[in-house]
Design an enzyme around this catalytic site. Structure first.
Site, mmCIF file in Angstrom:
data_model
loop_
_atom_site.group_PDB
_atom_site.id
_atom_site.type_symbol
_atom_site.label_atom_id
_atom_site.label_comp_id
_atom_site.label_asym_id
_atom_site.label_seq_id
_atom_site.Cartn_x
_atom_site.Cartn_y
_atom_site.Cartn_z
ATOM 1 N N LYS A 48 5.640 35.107 7.138
ATOM 2 C CA LYS A 48 6.850 35.330 7.927
ATOM 3 C C LYS A 48 7.990 35.746 6.998
ATOM 4 O O LYS A 48 8.076 35.282 5.858
ATOM 5 C CB LYS A 48 7.199 34.046 8.678
ATOM 6 C CG LYS A 48 8.359 34.153 9.655
ATOM 7 C CD LYS A 48 8.532 32.828 10.406
ATOM 8 C CE LYS A 48 9.689 32.874 11.385
ATOM 9 N NZ LYS A 48 9.823 31.606 12.144
ATOM 10 N N SER A 123 9.948 32.089 17.084
ATOM 11 C CA SER A 123 10.421 33.157 16.221
ATOM 12 C C SER A 123 9.368 33.717 15.266
ATOM 13 O O SER A 123 9.629 34.711 14.560
ATOM 14 C CB SER A 123 11.613 32.660 15.385
ATOM 15 O OG SER A 123 11.231 31.594 14.527
ATOM 16 N N SER A 147 8.334 27.479 17.351
ATOM 17 C CA SER A 147 8.229 28.856 16.879
ATOM 18 C C SER A 147 6.889 29.237 16.271
ATOM 19 O O SER A 147 6.667 30.403 15.964
ATOM 20 C CB SER A 147 9.334 29.144 15.853
ATOM 21 O OG SER A 147 10.580 29.244 16.488
#
Length: 443
Positions: A48, A123, A147
């Site tokens: 990420k 996210s 997330s």
């Protein structure tokens, strides 16, 4: 992996990939025979875009950090590399990890591999989409309120949120350090468990628990509220499959769960945003200040809900400390009592009450079954927020598809700090769940 990544630009899951660095890492790995004993030897893992790894940027999806190149790798990157993993680029994310559709002002939106017009959750949606689309076998995300688990559910993969401090956070840009958790995505629980073992230095083998005699809690509040008909059907079928294999399903609620979570949720995420981000920027060598980051925030919803926390008042700071001192302690006591009193190994629930919807850009609204639902994005965390609030481990598993072929997930939440025990339960439960098809064109 490199060719697949380059060929999948339209998905926009992996947003930065250095083919030359990837090949160099592979060459160095061949000269390190000791790493061949690791289950991660030669496995491409995407990160990420809030995880520091050289030579990549860490933009955290926000304009002021568009050119930020950290001075060192994150702690978790060193562990992956020492285990023989290959870093396969950076995955897209919501701005500052503070939203839920994986759409930001630097890289744009990530499409859901099963239906490109729909969102992939967030996210950590880029990580989930990259694994679902078979670009990489594994990826790393972060989870503050859901997330990891909601994008795993929307994209039909396994996503594990460990206890928040289980994986060292140095070199990972925070949203809320006391609530953030770093965790892996993969297509099967065994692979997630292998990543967890490497990232936490726990190398002991993990075996599934016997399903016969296993006790799982099935609380209804808030976990079974507003389920779509297809999610309700898949969840009912999951419970029936588990019961048929000897699992005892235990009804019963966690007392005061919703009011305690309501008092814990936003304040304990936002209360230290400024302080935590400031510390990261300083440690990673970023040139932008916290005020410059906030002044350039692209997403209006992120700017709106984080605004007061970037410039916290004395009253907000006091409320933040009070929530951790009082409400958090009460919540954990209720949860510990629930698991002990009902003698359950985990809670089972739908991971998300709906399947992937269509985002209404720059708002919190979603189009669900053809109807615009105001603030529908908050449904992402209806069922994931509880475990984050009490800081218990949680894992999302694929459990079927809806009438449109979109993935449906279930979640297992474990007792406090029972991370490896929850993974053992997930290994067993996974065997009772249907295998879902690959996304179109991704088999």
């Amino acid at each position: 992996a490199g060719r697949r990544i380059v060929a999948s630009r339209s998905l926009n899951a992996i947003v930065e990939f250095d083919a030359e660095a990837f090949v160099d890492d592979a060459r160095r790995l061949r000269a390190t025979p000791a790493a061949r004993r690791s289950p991660l030897y030669g496995v491409p893992v995407a990160l990420k875009d809030n995880v520091d790894v050289r030579p990549y940027r860490t933009t955290v999806g926000t304009p002021a950090l568009r050119h930020h190149r950290p001075r060192r790798d994150a702690e978790l990157v060193a562990k992956l590399r020492s285990a023989g993993a290959l870093i396969a680029g950076k995955t897209n994310m919501d701005e500052l990890a503070a939203w839920g559709t994986t759409h930001n002002g630097i890289y744009g939106r990530t499409a859901n591999p099963y239906a490109p017009e729909r969102h992939c959750g967030g996210s950590s949606g880029g990580s989930a989409a990259a694994v679902a689309a078979r670009l990489v076998p594994a990826a790393i995300g972060t989870d503050t309120a859901g997330s990891i688990r909601n994008p795993a559910s929307y994209c039909g993969v396994v996503g594990f949120r460990p206890t928040h401090d289980r994986i060292g956070p140095r070199g990972v840009a925070p949203l809320a350090r006391r609530r953030d958790s770093i965790g892996p995505f993969a297509r099967e629980v065994a692979d997630v468990a292998a990543l967890d073992a490497v990232l936490t230095d726990r190398g002991q083998p993990l075996e599934p628990v016997p399903l016969a005699g296993l006790r799982l809690g099935v609380p209804r509040v808030p976990f079974q509220r507003d389920l779509s008909p297809d999610v309700q059907k898949a969840f009912d079928e999951t419970l029936a499959a588990l019961s048929a294999r000897g699992v005892t399903l235990v009804d019963g609620e966690i007392p005061d769960l919703e009011p305690l979570i309501e008092r814990m949720s936003v304040i304990t995420i936002g209360g230290a945003v400024r302080r935590d981000l400031e510390a990261y920027l300083r440690d990673s060598g970023a040139l932008a200040t916290v005020d410059e980051v906030f002044a350039a925030v692209w997403h209006p919803q992120v700017r709106g809900w984080l605004g007061e926390y970037f410039r916290p008042s004395p009253a907000a700071s006091a409320a933040y400390e009070g929530a951790w001192r009082d409400t958090f302690v009460q919540l954990r006591a209720r949860v510990a009592d629930y698991f002990m009193r009902h003698r359950v190994a985990a809670i089972v629930a739908p991971a998300v009450p709906i399947t992937a919807a269509i985002e209404v850009a720059h708002t919190g609204d979603l189009v669900i079954d053809g109807r615009r639902v105001p603030d529908g994005v908050w449904r992402n965390i209806q069922n994931t927020l509880p475990a984050s609030a009490w800081d218990g481990p949680g894992i999302a598993l694929p459990a079927g598809v809806d009438r449109d072929g979109l993935p449906i997930g279930i979640e297992l939440d474990g007792p406090l700090r029972a991370d490896r025990e929850l993974l053992a339960v997930a290994l067993a439960v996974e065997r009772a769940l249907p295998r879902i098809p690959a996304p179109p064109g991704r088999a």
